[in-house]
Enzyme design. Structure first.
Site, mmCIF file in Angstrom:
data_model
loop_
_atom_site.group_PDB
_atom_site.id
_atom_site.type_symbol
_atom_site.label_atom_id
_atom_site.label_comp_id
_atom_site.label_asym_id
_atom_site.label_seq_id
_atom_site.Cartn_x
_atom_site.Cartn_y
_atom_site.Cartn_z
ATOM 1 N N GLN A 97 0.855 -1.187 0.000
ATOM 2 C CA GLN A 97 0.000 0.000 0.000
ATOM 3 C C GLN A 97 0.895 1.242 0.000
ATOM 4 O O GLN A 97 1.624 1.496 0.966
ATOM 5 C CB GLN A 97 -0.934 0.022 1.212
ATOM 6 C CG GLN A 97 -1.982 1.137 1.054
ATOM 7 C CD GLN A 97 -2.907 1.298 2.242
ATOM 8 O OE1 GLN A 97 -2.472 1.327 3.379
ATOM 9 N NE2 GLN A 97 -4.202 1.440 1.974
ATOM 10 N N GLY A 179 -5.692 5.877 -1.425
ATOM 11 C CA GLY A 179 -6.497 7.079 -1.679
ATOM 12 C C GLY A 179 -7.549 7.274 -0.601
ATOM 13 O O GLY A 179 -8.523 7.999 -0.799
ATOM 14 N N TYR A 183 -5.744 10.781 4.022
ATOM 15 C CA TYR A 183 -4.337 11.075 3.714
ATOM 16 C C TYR A 183 -4.227 11.926 2.448
ATOM 17 O O TYR A 183 -5.233 12.413 1.949
ATOM 18 C CB TYR A 183 -3.542 9.766 3.664
ATOM 19 C CG TYR A 183 -3.528 9.104 5.036
ATOM 20 C CD1 TYR A 183 -2.903 9.744 6.108
ATOM 21 C CD2 TYR A 183 -4.189 7.909 5.284
ATOM 22 C CE1 TYR A 183 -2.927 9.187 7.384
ATOM 23 C CE2 TYR A 183 -4.207 7.346 6.559
ATOM 24 C CZ TYR A 183 -3.571 7.991 7.599
ATOM 25 O OH TYR A 183 -3.597 7.462 8.860
ATOM 26 N N ARG A 230 -7.259 2.191 -3.149
ATOM 27 C CA ARG A 230 -8.224 2.101 -2.053
ATOM 28 C C ARG A 230 -8.853 3.469 -1.828
ATOM 29 O O ARG A 230 -8.134 4.474 -1.751
ATOM 30 C CB ARG A 230 -7.516 1.655 -0.765
ATOM 31 C CG ARG A 230 -8.474 1.442 0.393
ATOM 32 C CD ARG A 230 -7.801 0.966 1.659
ATOM 33 N NE ARG A 230 -8.563 -0.122 2.253
ATOM 34 C CZ ARG A 230 -8.615 -0.396 3.557
ATOM 35 N NH1 ARG A 230 -7.912 0.305 4.416
ATOM 36 N NH2 ARG A 230 -9.335 -1.390 4.016
ATOM 37 N N GLY A 308 -15.759 -4.368 8.741
ATOM 38 C CA GLY A 308 -16.688 -5.067 9.609
ATOM 39 C C GLY A 308 -17.266 -6.339 9.019
ATOM 40 O O GLY A 308 -18.332 -6.784 9.444
ATOM 41 N N GLY A 329 -9.478 -6.893 8.223
ATOM 42 C CA GLY A 329 -8.416 -6.197 8.942
ATOM 43 C C GLY A 329 -8.136 -6.853 10.276
ATOM 44 O O GLY A 329 -7.312 -7.759 10.393
ATOM 45 N N TYR A 357 -0.535 -0.904 17.766
ATOM 46 C CA TYR A 357 0.438 0.061 17.247
ATOM 47 C C TYR A 357 1.709 0.055 18.083
ATOM 48 O O TYR A 357 1.689 0.437 19.252
ATOM 49 C CB TYR A 357 -0.153 1.477 17.258
ATOM 50 C CG TYR A 357 -1.446 1.578 16.479
ATOM 51 C CD1 TYR A 357 -1.443 1.602 15.091
ATOM 52 C CD2 TYR A 357 -2.673 1.627 17.140
ATOM 53 C CE1 TYR A 357 -2.628 1.688 14.370
ATOM 54 C CE2 TYR A 357 -3.865 1.713 16.424
ATOM 55 C CZ TYR A 357 -3.835 1.742 15.042
ATOM 56 O OH TYR A 357 -5.010 1.820 14.338
#
Ligand SMILES: Cc1cc2nc3c(=O)[nH]c(=O)nc-3n(C[C@H](O)[C@H](O)[C@H](O)COP(=O)(O)O)c2cc1C
Length: 374
Positions: A97, A179, A183, A230, A308, A329, A357
């Site tokens: 990505q 995309g 961002y 994306r 989801g 995810g 993270y």
């Protein structure tokens, strides 16, 4: 066995099933260089039909969070080569990505401590993630950005082209242009963020121009059949807002239809949140209409959906033809063998949010597979 678990072909990439690992930032690549731990993490998940890597900065300027990987140094590309080799050795496929965060960054992460760049000078009420000298991480307010000068934009388009070439040379099967999620490209597309008066601001056509220029440059460099994108039409991340997302993203997918892309990746609803999320007074976003507009314009790329999804929803989406591919995810964070678990309809491990993270092997490469549990 249902279609979800059968092989399929997307552009130039042959997949062993229709299940995709969604891009997941994990902040475990100090120096922006993929390391042994990252190799092991992706290797463990290679039974996915396709892995999309965590968002990966195309340049130092595109960096917005501590310890996320890049695509711009020799060391990083060597690290990625080890990842792609490991995934291929397991019979998997992997795309990267490609990321430029725009204003979702901090001066500490920017070349020479400069301001992050964007479509605007306005700061996002958003957080980024920095690592303190003692190694602990902390979420911090983003820094004030500076609006890119018109003449600088072709240089960033060129950065995407170079990164795509570097990705293919590092063994990736293709690239996904980021995309989505507020961002840089999203900052240009949405009228709630883009306040420009040049040819990149104002009308929908102008706001989508940068994204199309990136798609054009990348597809010319590596071929459309290895290129994907994306988008997240209603996601408010990074204070992203548009007054008419249906019109904006209809224009975007109609423009994408002229490229023979590998896939179009749609985050339905608020990324990681409500599937029927609405921004402001906007009506519910009509994803079926979005796809219909894409196909009416001649688009033939695989349609990937995310957000989801559980087993039943994924089977239904693919069997009914509403989607060609489903990206998961969080379920992939905690289930390296997600495909097998879905196929056999077995219980899933629960992801531990506290290790999403940053950190080390804990919550990263130590989730048990069924084999280990048995
Ligand atoms: C820890 C974490 C990191 C994420 N990083 C990215 C990312 O790098 N790029 C991206 O486009 N989305 C990212 N997302 C969003 C996911 O790709 C996905 O859209 C979201 O988790 C919803 O899918 P799910 O319900 O299957 O988890 C991230 C989500 C999580 C939980």
């Amino acid at each position: 066995m249902g279609k979800l678990f059968q092989p399929t072909q997307i552009g130039d990439i042959a997949l062993k099933n229709h299940i995709v690992m969604a891009p997941l930032t994990r902040n475990r690549s100090p120096g922006a260089i993929p390391n042994d731990l990252n190799v092991e993490y992706y290797r463990q998940r290679a039974t996915a039909g396709l892995i999309i890597t965590e968002a990966t900065a195309i340049t130092h300027q595109g960096q917005g969070y501590a310890n996320v990987p890049g695509l711009y140094s020799k060391e990083a590309l060597d690290g990625w080569k080890r990842v792609t080799d490991a995934v291929h050795a397991e019979g998997g496929k992997i795309v990267v990505q490609m990321w430029h965060v725009g204003r979702i960054s901090h001066t500490e992460l920017q070349p020479n401590g400069g301001k992050p760049v964007s479509s605007t000078n306005r700061i996002a009420k958003a957080k980024t993630y920095l690592v303190n000298p003692d190694g602990t991480g902390a979420f911090t307010d983003t820094s004030e950005p500076r609006a890119l000068e018109t003449f600088e934009i072709p240089g960033i388009v060129e950065d995407y082209r170079k990164a795509a070439r570097a990705a293919i040379d590092a063994g990736f099967d293709g690239v996904e242009i980021h995309g989505a999620n507020g961002y840089l490209l999203d900052q240009f597309m949405r009228d709630g963020v883009n306040d420009r008066t040049d040819e990149y601001g104002g009308s929908i056509e102008n706001r989508a121009r940068f994204t199309f220029q990136v798609v054009e440059a990348v597809t010319r460099e590596i071929g459309a059949r290895r290129t994907a994108i994306r988008i997240s039409p209603v996601t408010p991340s990074g204070e992203s807002y548009d007054s008419n997302p249906q019109a904006l993203f209809t224009h975007v997918v109609e423009g994408l239809a002229k490229y023979d892309l590998a896939y179009i990746h749609i985050v339905e609803g608020q990324t990681g949140g409500e599937r029927d999320y609405r921004q402001g007074d906007n009506p519910s976003f009509d994803y079926k209409a979005l796809r219909a507009a894409y196909e009416k314009a001649g688009g033939k790329a695989a349609w990937m959906v995310n957000n989801g999804y559980n087993r039943d929803m994924a089977i239904e989406a693919v069997e009914s033809g509403c989607a060609d591919l489903v990206a998961f995810g969080k379920p992939f964070i905690s289930n390296p063998d997600l495909v097998e678990r879905l196929e056999k309809n077995l219980a899933l491990n629960t992801p531990d949010q506290s290790t999403f993270y940053g950190g080390n092997a804990k919550g990263y490469v130590d989730y048990p597979t069924l084999e280990k549990v048995a």
